[in-house]
Write an enzyme that holds these catalytic residues in place. Sequence first.
Site, PDB file in Angstrom:
ATOM      1  N   LYS A 241      -3.228 -35.990 -59.023  1.00 34.84           N
ATOM      2  CA  LYS A 241      -3.686 -37.129 -58.604  1.00 34.84           C
ATOM      3  C   LYS A 241      -3.278 -37.700 -57.247  1.00 34.84           C
ATOM      4  O   LYS A 241      -2.344 -37.137 -56.697  1.00 34.84           O
ATOM      5  CB  LYS A 241      -3.348 -38.202 -59.709  1.00 34.84           C
ATOM      6  CG  LYS A 241      -2.031 -38.609 -59.560  1.00 34.84           C
ATOM      7  CD  LYS A 241      -1.528 -39.367 -60.818  1.00 34.84           C
ATOM      8  CE  LYS A 241       0.088 -39.777 -60.795  1.00 34.84           C
ATOM      9  NZ  LYS A 241       0.362 -40.240 -62.392  1.00 34.84           N
TER      10      LYS A 241
ATOM     11  N   ARG B 178       0.287 -49.979 -70.756  1.00 32.24           N
ATOM     12  CA  ARG B 178      -0.594 -49.833 -69.663  1.00 32.24           C
ATOM     13  C   ARG B 178      -1.887 -49.214 -69.871  1.00 32.24           C
ATOM     14  O   ARG B 178      -2.842 -49.879 -70.762  1.00 32.24           O
ATOM     15  CB  ARG B 178       0.232 -49.041 -68.619  1.00 32.24           C
ATOM     16  CG  ARG B 178      -0.265 -49.261 -67.051  1.00 32.24           C
ATOM     17  CD  ARG B 178       0.928 -48.294 -66.326  1.00 32.24           C
ATOM     18  NE  ARG B 178       0.785 -46.771 -66.495  1.00 32.24           N
ATOM     19  CZ  ARG B 178       1.207 -45.898 -65.772  1.00 32.24           C
ATOM     20  NH1 ARG B 178       2.035 -46.205 -64.789  1.00 32.24           N
ATOM     21  NH2 ARG B 178       1.228 -44.623 -66.075  1.00 32.24           N
TER      22      ARG B 178
ATOM     23  N   TYR C 164      11.605 -55.484 -31.964  1.00 32.52           N
ATOM     24  CA  TYR C 164      11.111 -57.028 -32.483  1.00 32.52           C
ATOM     25  C   TYR C 164      12.138 -57.468 -33.058  1.00 32.52           C
ATOM     26  O   TYR C 164      12.910 -57.155 -33.795  1.00 32.52           O
ATOM     27  CB  TYR C 164       9.667 -56.882 -33.481  1.00 32.52           C
ATOM     28  CG  TYR C 164       8.558 -56.630 -32.889  1.00 32.52           C
ATOM     29  CD1 TYR C 164       7.917 -57.120 -31.985  1.00 32.52           C
ATOM     30  CD2 TYR C 164       7.905 -55.230 -33.268  1.00 32.52           C
ATOM     31  CE1 TYR C 164       6.803 -56.624 -31.365  1.00 32.52           C
ATOM     32  CE2 TYR C 164       6.747 -54.847 -32.710  1.00 32.52           C
ATOM     33  CZ  TYR C 164       6.275 -55.685 -31.919  1.00 32.52           C
ATOM     34  OH  TYR C 164       4.990 -55.244 -31.421  1.00 32.52           O
TER      35      TYR C 164
ATOM     36  N   MET D 232       4.609 -50.745 -36.082  1.00 30.39           N
ATOM     37  CA  MET D 232       3.330 -50.252 -36.393  1.00 30.39           C
ATOM     38  C   MET D 232       3.577 -48.664 -36.154  1.00 30.39           C
ATOM     39  O   MET D 232       2.918 -47.921 -36.839  1.00 30.39           O
ATOM     40  CB  MET D 232       2.250 -50.863 -35.907  1.00 30.39           C
ATOM     41  CG  MET D 232       0.914 -50.304 -36.652  1.00 30.39           C
ATOM     42  SD  MET D 232      -0.500 -51.219 -35.887  1.00 30.39           S
ATOM     43  CE  MET D 232      -0.123 -52.805 -36.473  1.00 30.39           C
TER      44      MET D 232
HETATM   45  C1  PLP Z   1       1.519 -39.610 -62.993  1.00 31.98           C
HETATM   46  C2  PLP Z   1       1.392 -39.068 -64.266  1.00 31.98           C
HETATM   47  C3  PLP Z   1       2.366 -37.824 -64.500  1.00 31.98           C
HETATM   48  C4  PLP Z   1       3.077 -37.158 -63.703  1.00 31.98           C
HETATM   49  O1  PLP Z   1       4.195 -37.997 -63.442  1.00 31.98           O
HETATM   50  P1  PLP Z   1       5.502 -37.450 -62.246  1.00 31.98           P
HETATM   51  O2  PLP Z   1       6.553 -38.420 -62.647  1.00 31.98           O
HETATM   52  O3  PLP Z   1       4.930 -37.432 -60.912  1.00 31.98           O
HETATM   53  O4  PLP Z   1       5.960 -36.006 -62.935  1.00 31.98           O
HETATM   54  C5  PLP Z   1       2.140 -37.644 -65.975  1.00 31.98           C
HETATM   55  N1  PLP Z   1       1.565 -38.341 -66.837  1.00 31.98           N
HETATM   56  C6  PLP Z   1       0.755 -39.405 -66.496  1.00 31.98           C
HETATM   57  C7  PLP Z   1       0.107 -40.215 -67.633  1.00 31.98           C
HETATM   58  C8  PLP Z   1       0.708 -39.811 -65.252  1.00 31.98           C
HETATM   59  O5  PLP Z   1       0.118 -40.774 -64.760  1.00 31.98           O
END
Ligand code: PLP
Length: 385
Positions: free
Chosen positions: A40, A145, A272, A320
Amino acid sequence: MPQSQGTSNANLLIDLKSIEANWSILKELNAPSSTAAVVKSDAYGLGVNKIIPTLISAGCKTFFVATIEEAIVVRRLIAENKILVLFGINTFEEASTCIEYNLTPVLNHLGQLEIWKKIVSKDDKGIGRPTPKEAWLHLDTGMTRLGFPNEELEAIKTNPELINNLNIGGVMSHLVCSENVNNPINAAQLSRFTKIKLWLESYIKFNAMWSLANSSGVFLGPAYHFDITRPGAALYGINPQPEKKSIMNEVVRLQAKILQVQRVDTNQTVGYGATYKVKKPGRIATIGVGYADGYMRAGSGFAQAYIGDFRIPVVGRISMDLITLDISAVPERYSHVGSIVDLIGPNYSVDSLAKDSGTIGYEILTSLGKRYNRTWEGIGNTVKN
Ligand SMILES: *Cc1c(COP(=O)(O)O)cnc(C)c1O
């Protein structure tokens, strides 16, 4: 190392061989369970176009993404493999897109389940290919969630026809504290997931794969592996066991050239807000990377960098586009205009930078800047963007 194109002063090197090796390490640990890959958010910011072929050549067959748009990008890279969409489907249009591109939605609640049921129960005349009717279910075992909450599971229990005629290819849940081996929530989630597995399998006949573990979950032991695990972070070099030395290979190296060096003396300030006061004669180097590049401002005064094996602290505020480093301890022949500094490298991992910036490696990777010259090394030819 071939010179990267572009005008940026910073080069981001992504080591595809390390990603391949990391997948293989996880695969060995998981065996006989299978190992998917979570790609992802553009493979955690590292470039899904380059990483999918790498994972395929390592032997990976199953990929998880968050959104349908991400899934379509992956589908264009691979014809056959299973692509699971973690957000599931929220409209009929999304559901037909899944069917069109042969994507497997992860259904997160009854609303998504009902949309999917309607779509797959329709005859698919006109689409011109067999409808891939497989979907997965995501059960919430504690994250609160995404995933079927308890009362919606009860609804399925009293009304099994809700999923009876569906092709449920997998059932998954997600761990809340897997990076913390001693947290009792891990065992509680495992026990809840196992209980649900038992009753679902007794109520409804289906031949689903079961999946619970993310990267850190893999290290909680075989009880957590079920049929297939879903690592992401560990593939990209993040330590899945933060309390131990990492067994994963580092994947990312971020290097930048020194733009300018200034000699400084007592009572001068740097950056800064004049937050850093020079205490003795020394030298300050400026580098063209800042928070607009995902170099977190919260690391001001804490982050480190390296020239070879010389540690050089980031001093003053991260701005930045620029950071300032105290290079007083580095011989001048290694620390002049044009010298290369490792912002992430062999001496300073993504996890170290994350820790010093008050965040986690995941956020560092997914924030890596668009201005960097990116080079992907290994597996065939080195490629550049
Ligand atoms: C992002 C995600 C993972 C992977 O998790 P990692 O900690 O990056 O290995 C697995 N399952 C779900 C549902 C996720 O959202």
